[in-house]
Write a protein that holds these residues in place. Structure first.
Motif, PDB file in Angstrom:
ATOM      1  N   ASN A   1      12.761  26.813  95.149  1.00 17.45           N
ATOM      2  CA  ASN A   1      12.801  26.795  93.416  1.00 17.45           C
ATOM      3  C   ASN A   1      13.641  25.903  92.831  1.00 17.45           C
TER       4      ASN A   1
ATOM      5  N   SER B   1      10.562  25.406  88.664  1.00 19.70           N
ATOM      6  CA  SER B   1       9.522  25.377  89.516  1.00 19.70           C
ATOM      7  C   SER B   1       8.732  26.933  89.287  1.00 19.70           C
TER       8      SER B   1
ATOM      9  N   VAL C   1       7.754  29.295  90.728  1.00 23.81           N
ATOM     10  CA  VAL C   1       7.984  30.389  91.492  1.00 23.81           C
ATOM     11  C   VAL C   1       8.948  31.294  90.880  1.00 23.81           C
TER      12      VAL C   1
ATOM     13  N   LYS D   1      15.705  30.894  97.787  1.00 27.87           N
ATOM     14  CA  LYS D   1      14.559  29.864  97.709  1.00 27.87           C
ATOM     15  C   LYS D   1      15.215  28.486  97.135  1.00 27.87           C
TER      16      LYS D   1
END
Length: 338
Positions: free
Chosen positions: A44, A330, A332, A338
């Protein structure tokens, strides 16, 4: 004296055989490039740097110490046709690892370089992606024979390690090159994410021996893993994951989960706490803290194997530090791993 020589030989060879297995981490979720090359740039963020440190079985000694440094990055997002526009991801990364056994008698160093590509499979609100990754690994293991005693070195008053060992078959291991590969399938919505992957390391089975035995090979390490993250509320994130690894006769699985809590009035600060189970080895409590793009994690292995019966109880600690960099959010959820 013959029994002494046999005992020393078994001790050294036991470490060699155990060290033929790749090092593993209790916080496997914080060492993604060691789990699957397809996880490269599955972040991310635009880039990610990770440091891991594990000190295992601290007691009368510190027999196993392992550390890694890794970096991965999304690359050419605006330069490769159909990458950013279609939501695809191209990533590269690398990892350095060292491993010390028997307080440094056996040392191992590794370096890997990875490349991965993930393709978006649909255009709905829930995004499905499929990816593949490949890696090249350079490794080198070494035994400090001058720190190991043999029968021929016994003088009657002790051991003189400057004398010949009498073991003509012993030699230093040559460096090796190996290949890794993996697949990853991801499903991401506004509030949740799931990743399922498989990988194989050392698929070319490079030669590796201290005994001049051409039949000795580094066995393939097979990995299967899954992780799931979801918002339980606006301030609470649940993360659960599991991994299965096998390498020749060695096999283990680990699973567990954690809750992340965003501190009210401080949206950039998250506290994490969870617990994992490592099969036939340990129960692993974990605590962590995330601030903006920085995350620190600490875990302790509560030994469940027969080692817990030792007079000097073994202690194993593990630390992780993750730093991310991003130009824009991002697609997500803000999973701290992440």
């Amino acid at each position: 004296m013959k029994k002494l020589k046999q005992l020393l030989y078994v001790c050294v060879m036991g470490v060699v055989q155990s060290n033929a297995q790749d090092p593993n981490f209790s916080q496997f979720f914080s060492s993604p490039l060691n789990i699957n090359p397809a996880l490269t740039a599955n972040i991310n963020a635009d880039w990610r740097a990770i440091a891991n440190f594990r000190d295992q079985w601290i007691g009368p000694a510190s027999p196993y110490v392992t550390g890694t440094l890794s970096y991965d990055k999304k690359l050419f997002q605006k330069k490769i046709p159909n990458v950013e526009h279609h939501g695809n991801v191209f990533g590269v990364g690398g990892m350095l690892m060292y491993d010390r056994a028997m307080a440094g008698v056996v040392t191992s160093t590794y370096a890997s370089a990875n490349v991965a590509y993930r393709v978006k499979l649909n255009n709905g609100e829930t995004r499905h992606m499929f990816g593949a990754g490949f890696g090249a690994i350079y490794g080198h293991r070494r035994i400090a024979f001058d720190r190991v005693d043999f029968e021929e070195q016994f003088t009657g008053y002790g051991f003189n390690t400057n004398l010949p060992t009498g073991e003509t078959s012993l030699s230093q291991m040559k460096p090796y090159f190996s290949v890794s590969t993996g697949l990853l399938y991801s499903i991401t919505s506004q509030n949740s994410n799931i990743d399922i992957g498989v990988a194989a390391f050392h698929v070319n089975k490079p030669k590796q021996t201290f005994l001049k035995d051409e039949n000795q090979e580094l066995p393939i390490r097979k990995v299967a893993h899954v992780n799931f993250e979801t918002f339980l509320s606006q301030s609470v994130v649940l993360s659960v994951n599991a991994v299965y690894q096998s390498q020749e006769t060695a096999m283990y699985y680990s699973f567990g989960g954690a809750l992340g809590y965003y501190i009210p009035q401080m949206n950039d600060l998250m506290l994490n706490a969870g617990i994992w189970y490592w099969s036939k080895n340990a129960v692993i409590p974990y605590v962590g803290i995330s601030y903006k793009d920085y995350q620190f994690g600490l875990s302790y292995d509560v030994t469940t194997s027969k080692l817990r019966q030792a007079n000097d109880k073994p202690n194993t600690y593990e630390l992780s530090l993750i730093v991310r960099g991003r130009n824009k959010p991002s697609y997500v959820i803000p999973c701290p791993w992440k």
